[in-house]
Design an enzyme around this catalytic site. Structure first.
Site, PDB file in Angstrom:
ATOM      1  CE  LYS A  87      -6.626  -0.966   1.639  1.00  9.72           C
ATOM      2  NZ  LYS A  87      -5.936  -2.083   1.404  1.00  9.72           N
TER       3      LYS A  87
HETATM    4  C1  E4P Z   1      -4.747  -3.938   3.502  1.00  2.56           C
HETATM    5  O1  E4P Z   1      -5.731  -4.701   2.731  1.00  2.56           O
HETATM    6  C2  E4P Z   1      -3.490  -4.397   2.664  1.00  2.56           C
HETATM    7  O2  E4P Z   1      -3.582  -4.387   1.051  1.00  2.56           O
HETATM    8  C3  E4P Z   1      -2.558  -5.716   2.640  1.00  2.56           C
HETATM    9  O3  E4P Z   1      -3.036  -6.835   4.024  1.00  2.56           O
HETATM   10  C4  E4P Z   1      -1.280  -5.555   3.556  1.00  2.56           C
HETATM   11  O4  E4P Z   1      -0.744  -7.273   2.976  1.00  2.56           O
HETATM   12  P1  E4P Z   1       0.861  -6.770   4.160  1.00  2.56           P
HETATM   13  O5  E4P Z   1       1.485  -6.818   4.448  1.00  2.56           O
HETATM   14  O6  E4P Z   1       0.977  -8.807   3.216  1.00  2.56           O
HETATM   15  O7  E4P Z   1       1.425  -6.211   2.321  1.00  2.56           O
END
Ligand code: E4P
Length: 218
Positions: A87
């Protein structure tokens, strides 16, 4: 639509996996910190534990913000398990890293995407997944779903194979709207997944069936 769970909590991952509807996991540094996972060795061990639970892709985020650092971290993560998806944040160095990993056949998830332009760049760099953050856009009074729609149109126009991974999902309606638009994947908390299967008429109906059965068989 694929269902990913957005957590680093092993019990929640196991619960979703046991339901038989889990296609993968996404994590981020905040989610790892929430579980108290610190230090490189522990982080790698935790990713391995997640991979041992799920059958599908597991997104593991790099911390570096320079190309060399991302490549070093990403290669170490990818060497852990074939399920690992590296990622990478949507910054210029990240785009270069996505191209590098893509050329090596290593799966990537381009994260922190908030515009269609960023999603177009991610696809051109060969990202396996692009993660538009719906909830965080909603938080600033911008409809996150409009972004999913726009990316869907652009990717379909040109046949990009990058999968739209709707992220920052907060509730069941986000999941349903993503499904209507045609997002390839959604990643959300266990609470949003569990909320999808609940309906008061199901609970009332089941209670009545069981009560009638008990009455007839007593
Ligand atoms: C995406 O991969 C992130 O880990 C995540 O969806 C972020 O979500 P949040 O805005 O609830 O922290």
């Amino acid at each position: 639509m694929k269902f990913f769970i957005d957590t680093a909590n092993l019990a929640e991952i196991q619960e979703a996996q046991d339901m038989g509807i889990l296609d993968g996991v996404t994590t981020n540094p905040s989610l790892m910190a929430k579980e108290g996972i610190t230090g490189e060795a522990n982080v790698l061990k935790h990713y391995q534990a997640i991979c041992d639970i799920v059958d599908g892709d597991v997104s593991a985020e790099v911390i570096s913000t320079d190309f060399e650092g991302m490549v070093k971290e990403g290669l170490a993560l990818a060497a852990l398990d074939p399920k690992i998806v590296v990622k990478v944040p949507m910054i210029k160095e990240g785009v270069k890293a996505i191209r590098f990993f893509s050329d090596q056949g290593i799966k990537t998830n381009c994260t922190l995407v908030f515009s269609a332009g960023q999603a177009l760049i991610a696809a051109k760099a060969g990202a396996t997944y692009v993660s538009p953050f719906i909830g965080r856009l909603d938080d600033i009074s911008t409809d996150g779903m409009d972004l999913i729609e726009s990316i869907r149109v652009i990717y379909d126009n040109y046949g990009f194979e990058t999968e739209i991974l709707a992220a920052s999902v907060r509730h069941p309606m986000h999941i349903l709207q993503c499904a209507e638009i045609g997002a390839d994947v959604m990643t959300g908390p266990l609470s949003a997944i569990n909320a999808l299967l609940k309906h008061p008429l199901t609970d009332i109906g089941l209670e009545k069936f069981l009560a009638d059965h008990k009455k007839a068989n007593s």
